[in-house]
Design a protein around this motif. Structure first.
Motif, PDB file in Angstrom:
ATOM      1  N   LEU A 326      18.043  39.070  46.855  1.00 54.94           N
ATOM      2  CA  LEU A 326      16.883  38.198  46.706  1.00 54.94           C
ATOM      3  C   LEU A 326      16.737  37.731  45.252  1.00 54.94           C
ATOM      4  CD1 LEU A 326      14.473  36.825  47.949  1.00 54.94           C
ATOM      5  CD2 LEU A 326      13.178  38.959  47.705  1.00 54.94           C
ATOM      6  N   ALA A 327      17.052  38.604  44.311  1.00 52.61           N
ATOM      7  CA  ALA A 327      16.996  38.222  42.901  1.00 52.61           C
ATOM      8  C   ALA A 327      17.978  37.103  42.604  1.00 52.61           C
ATOM      9  CB  ALA A 327      17.280  39.433  42.015  1.00 52.61           C
ATOM     10  N   ARG A 328      19.180  37.167  43.166  1.00 53.45           N
ATOM     11  CA  ARG A 328      20.159  36.100  42.957  1.00 53.45           C
ATOM     12  C   ARG A 328      19.635  34.776  43.504  1.00 53.45           C
ATOM     13  NH1 ARG A 328      23.863  40.378  43.959  1.00 53.45           N
ATOM     14  NH2 ARG A 328      23.792  39.989  46.224  1.00 53.45           N
ATOM     15  N   ARG A 329      19.007  34.829  44.676  1.00 54.89           N
ATOM     16  CA  ARG A 329      18.447  33.604  45.261  1.00 54.89           C
ATOM     17  C   ARG A 329      17.314  33.057  44.391  1.00 54.89           C
ATOM     18  NH1 ARG A 329      17.293  36.249  50.858  1.00 54.89           N
ATOM     19  NH2 ARG A 329      15.905  34.438  51.169  1.00 54.89           N
ATOM     20  N   ALA A 330      16.507  33.946  43.846  1.00 54.71           N
ATOM     21  CA  ALA A 330      15.407  33.510  42.985  1.00 54.71           C
ATOM     22  C   ALA A 330      15.939  32.853  41.713  1.00 54.71           C
ATOM     23  CB  ALA A 330      14.512  34.692  42.637  1.00 54.71           C
TER      24      ALA A 330
END
Length: 410
Positions: A326-330
């Motif tokens: 999710l951090a990568r997507r953010a």
């Protein structure tokens, strides 16, 4: 009050790891740490884009120049006490750290011939300049020796000055609204007694009348003796947490430097005419601006320029992979995000609150399995779990809108 009770940008700067002042670097030469640099970079990007959309062209110029440049500009004659000593490389090669950007921008104008069709020519730069401030007046970011100035100079025909000043005032209001700046008042800074000013009486009277006209409908005070040595100015004032007043934005008229640098343009009838030089800064220096913003927001910046916009908190190791994904997507969505896995969940929530992070995202086993995220807002309000993409869209929307609030209105 005790320092611990004050809203002081120096104390908050230490607590939030925004900047550091180290004796080895030197007094008045603060170092921006990653968190402070991230906030500053977001503000700089916004200001540059606003300037670009309003017709400004950005340049880069060196933070020093030959002594002759500042002789011509008048700075060595009228401003030498605030400048660092010249650096001599040889008998005929002497350099000076610049106290202002305007001499270099005059050189931009005269880099080639100019036509009336190019006017107004708006040259902007976020550039470095230096003032030899006494050590006793230095403090945090509010009074420094190395200054990063949001600066611009408009070269225009005399009949264009009034419209330019009105447009600059509009841009200043827009920037202040986005950043959360609360102006304390407008000041028309005029000549005072003495011989520290250049130019003739007719030029000064004309410039003062133009600025008064641009301030029509605006409440302001007149301040004799506060003008720049080359012209009158409009100063927009702020008051810090200790009650000290200073200037954050300024507009200055200058008939003098176009004469000194022999600047001219070809008019529609083929004649050569002098441009007027309008100095302006929408937000002043990055240092003084952030000294003010840290205090007025008590370190809790609006989400769009918060150093970290989202902290993801997996409840335990089982959600670590989901949090990393999710951090990568953010990050791909343009957000500044961290994943915090160290310590108990309660301790991590408290740490994020201490750092004034706008959004916390809690990922438990159920949220990770369902692709959902439980958002918690700065201040403690919790939202019901929602699809992770919806949570990122909510945050991204508030950031893109440069909203003061963390949730959409309505």
């Amino acid at each position: 009050m005790q320092e611990s009770d004050m809203i002081d940008h120096r104390r908050l700067g230490r607590e939030l790891d925004l900047f550091v002042s180290d004796p080895l670097a030197g007094a008045g030469l603060p170092i921006w740490l990653p968190a402070g640099a991230a906030a500053r970079h977001a503000v700089e990007e916004y200001v540059r884009e606003l300037e670009r959309r309003s017709g400004h062209q950005h340049v880069y110029s060196p933070p020093l120049g030959k002594r002759e440049l500042f002789d011509i500009s008048g700075h060595l004659g009228y401003f030498a006490d605030d400048m660092f000593p010249p650096m001599r490389l040889s008998a005929d090669d002497e350099f000076v750290l610049r106290p202002a950007l305007c001499p270099h921008h005059a050189l931009v104008f005269r880099a080639r011939g100019r036509s009336y069709r190019e006017l107004p020519l708006r040259i902007a730069e976020l550039g470095g300049m230096y003032r030899s401030e006494r050590s006793g007046v230095l403090g945090g970011l509010s009074r420094v020796r190395a200054i990063s100035l949001n600066d611009a100079h408009t070269f225009c025909a005399p009949e264009q000055v009034g419209g330019e000043v009105v447009e600059i005032l509009r841009l200043i209001r827009a920037v202040h609204a986005a950043l959360g700046v609360r102006p304390a008042g407008f000041r028309l800074s005029l000549r005072g007694p003495g011989e520290k000013y250049v130019g003739d009486d007719a030029q000064w009277a004309r410039a003062e009348d133009l600025l008064r006209g641009a301030l029509a409908g605006v409440e302001y005070v007149e301040a004799p003796g506060e003008a720049a040595f080359y012209g009158p100015k409009i100063d927009i004032q702020i008051v810090d947490a200790a009650g000290r007043e200073s200037t954050i934005s300024t507009i200055q008229l200058d008939f003098d430097k176009p004469e000194r640098f022999d600047l001219s343009y070809t008019d529609s009838d083929g004649s050569r005419r002098r441009p007027v030089m309008v100095h302006r800064s929408l937000v002043g220096s990055m240092e003084r601006l952030f000294a003010y913003l840290i205090e007025v927001h008590e370190g809790a910046f609006p989400a769009w320029y918060a150093p970290v916009q989202l902290v993801l908190l997996p409840v335990d190791d089982g959600q670590a992979a989901a949090a990393a994904d999710l951090a990568r997507r953010a990050v791909d969505a343009g957000l500044r995000v961290e994943v915090d896995v160290a310590g108990s969940l309660g301790a991590r929530i408290r740490d994020a609150a201490r750092r004034r992070v706008p959004y916390l995202g809690v990922l438990g086993a159920r949220e990770a399995a369902d692709g959902r995220l439980a958002l918690r807002l700065r201040g403690g309000r919790s939202l019901d779990p929602m699809p992770a993409d919806a949570a990122l869209a909510l945050i991204g929307g508030q950031v893109a809108a440069r909203a003061a609030e963390l949730l959409p209105a309505g």
